[in-house]
Design a protein around this motif. Sequence first.
Motif, PDB file in Angstrom:
ATOM      1  N   ASN A 147       0.826  -1.202   0.000  1.00 29.06           N
ATOM      2  CA  ASN A 147       0.000   0.000   0.000  1.00 29.06           C
ATOM      3  C   ASN A 147       0.868   1.264   0.000  1.00 29.06           C
ATOM      4  O   ASN A 147       1.547   1.529   0.992  1.00 29.06           O
ATOM      5  N   PRO A 148       0.843   2.059  -1.100  1.00 25.24           N
ATOM      6  CA  PRO A 148       0.223   1.735  -2.378  1.00 25.24           C
ATOM      7  C   PRO A 148       0.927   0.543  -3.005  1.00 25.24           C
ATOM      8  O   PRO A 148       2.108   0.308  -2.752  1.00 25.24           O
ATOM      9  N   THR A 149       0.179  -0.187  -3.811  1.00 31.29           N
ATOM     10  CA  THR A 149       0.658  -1.466  -4.297  1.00 31.29           C
ATOM     11  C   THR A 149       1.481  -1.320  -5.571  1.00 31.29           C
ATOM     12  O   THR A 149       1.091  -0.632  -6.506  1.00 31.29           O
ATOM     13  N   ASN A 150       2.622  -1.973  -5.571  1.00 30.84           N
ATOM     14  CA  ASN A 150       3.434  -2.146  -6.768  1.00 30.84           C
ATOM     15  C   ASN A 150       3.020  -3.487  -7.387  1.00 30.84           C
ATOM     16  O   ASN A 150       3.057  -4.508  -6.700  1.00 30.84           O
ATOM     17  N   PRO A 151       2.554  -3.535  -8.641  1.00 32.15           N
ATOM     18  CA  PRO A 151       2.689  -2.528  -9.702  1.00 32.15           C
ATOM     19  C   PRO A 151       1.400  -1.773 -10.045  1.00 32.15           C
ATOM     20  O   PRO A 151       1.383  -1.000 -10.981  1.00 32.15           O
ATOM     21  N   THR A 152       0.308  -2.018  -9.309  1.00 34.40           N
ATOM     22  CA  THR A 152      -0.982  -1.468  -9.743  1.00 34.40           C
ATOM     23  C   THR A 152      -1.123   0.017  -9.441  1.00 34.40           C
ATOM     24  O   THR A 152      -1.960   0.683 -10.039  1.00 34.40           O
ATOM     25  N   SER A 153      -0.334   0.531  -8.476  1.00 38.83           N
ATOM     26  CA  SER A 153      -0.384   1.924  -8.036  1.00 38.83           C
ATOM     27  C   SER A 153      -1.670   2.251  -7.274  1.00 38.83           C
ATOM     28  O   SER A 153      -1.998   3.415  -7.073  1.00 38.83           O
ATOM     29  N   VAL A 154      -2.381   1.222  -6.830  1.00 45.44           N
ATOM     30  CA  VAL A 154      -3.613   1.417  -6.078  1.00 45.44           C
ATOM     31  C   VAL A 154      -3.294   1.678  -4.616  1.00 45.44           C
ATOM     32  O   VAL A 154      -2.465   0.994  -4.009  1.00 45.44           O
ATOM     33  N   LEU A 155      -3.965   2.683  -4.041  1.00 40.87           N
ATOM     34  CA  LEU A 155      -3.835   3.011  -2.623  1.00 40.87           C
ATOM     35  C   LEU A 155      -5.084   2.514  -1.903  1.00 40.87           C
ATOM     36  O   LEU A 155      -6.174   3.018  -2.121  1.00 40.87           O
ATOM     37  N   HIS A 156      -4.914   1.506  -1.049  1.00 39.28           N
ATOM     38  CA  HIS A 156      -6.041   0.933  -0.333  1.00 39.28           C
ATOM     39  C   HIS A 156      -6.363   1.764   0.904  1.00 39.28           C
ATOM     40  O   HIS A 156      -5.443   2.268   1.572  1.00 39.28           O
ATOM     41  N   PRO A 157      -7.636   1.910   1.256  1.00 39.10           N
ATOM     42  CA  PRO A 157      -7.987   2.663   2.467  1.00 39.10           C
ATOM     43  C   PRO A 157      -7.400   2.007   3.714  1.00 39.10           C
ATOM     44  O   PRO A 157      -7.463   0.787   3.878  1.00 39.10           O
ATOM     45  N   ALA A 158      -6.855   2.823   4.600  1.00 37.39           N
ATOM     46  CA  ALA A 158      -6.289   2.289   5.840  1.00 37.39           C
ATOM     47  C   ALA A 158      -7.348   1.564   6.659  1.00 37.39           C
ATOM     48  O   ALA A 158      -7.060   0.552   7.305  1.00 37.39           O
ATOM     49  N   THR A 159      -8.576   2.065   6.624  1.00 38.42           N
ATOM     50  CA  THR A 159      -9.646   1.431   7.392  1.00 38.42           C
ATOM     51  C   THR A 159      -9.928   0.021   6.871  1.00 38.42           C
ATOM     52  O   THR A 159     -10.256  -0.879   7.650  1.00 38.42           O
TER      53      THR A 159
END
Length: 350
Positions: A147-159
């Motif tokens: 988080n953010p994830t390599n390679p998708t660049s997605v940022l997952h909510p901390a909650t």
Amino acid sequence: MHKSTEPDLRHHGDSEVRGMGAELTDLAVNVRSGTPPQWLRERIADSLGTLAAYPDGRAARRAVAERHGLPEERVLLTSGAAEAFVLLARAVPARRPVVVHPQFTEPEAALRDAGHSVERVLLDAADGFRFDPRAVPGDADLVIVGNPTNPTSVLHPATTLATLARPGRTLVVDEAFMDAVPGERESLAARTDLPGLVVLRSLTKTWGLAGLRVGYVLASPGTVARLERAQPLWPVSSPALAAAEACSTPEALAEAEEAARGIAVDRAHLQARLAEFEQITVCGPAAGPFLLIRLEGAAAVRSRLRGLGFAVRRGDTFPGLGPDYLRLAVRDRTVTDRFVAALEKALADG
């Protein structure tokens, strides 16, 4: 003979540029260009006078702890964040380890090397690679997610990630790219109330220190002690410790925040230029210093781009992706515009 279709977990972006000539522009490695800055080079150079002594990590550990508002016993300095994956695989008991993919492949590789049988939770491109914690088996006692994830660049909510924490489970959140996110929003680094939480950080990406090898673990004192016992003596060199201390100051954090905001602007420009190509899908929303794109015949396009002077990262070595994916590091507008011109030619030549 049957040929395995299992992804090569040991392939990384540096493989794309190894041995490259000066004429090849690097969009394959997610290290911020123009780094390390001069002031950091000088701090590292100043540490060379201490090389006759064994490394003393107390000051660096204290600086990292203060940077995150944590007690020192919750910090472990490592030889890059990658070492932390090896320590976790060797020192943390796990009967049912789960890795959320697509993500950085070293966590799974380290677990397998340590003799673990690893289960994969594969996120779906059709859902924007968003993470549903219900996909993780309830009895998984080790869960690893970026988080953010390599390679998708997605940022997952901390909650969302926090709901994975529970007694009897080690929850590892790889935040190697979190300092490239403005405000470090969605970080769990300062949380001490979540049972089994382990947060990993790297100084490689923002500060351009891939060759120095320095990162750190944030976890409960018990977990830190367990991982520390698995380390060799003096695992982090004196120059790396000097860098960790220097990069934890308020001035360095302010510089990193400014860089993160600049990356967001440059990423938006890259996204806008890629939108000019109807055959390219940009995965997102993106929050990291890189973009994942999908296009038919990506391998051939990657090869033609190399001939045109640009190295990009293949995506098929990440579990959950296939041969039609490429990862692009975010660079400044000038480099992006040159890359887009080359991309247009590479697509036209297909």
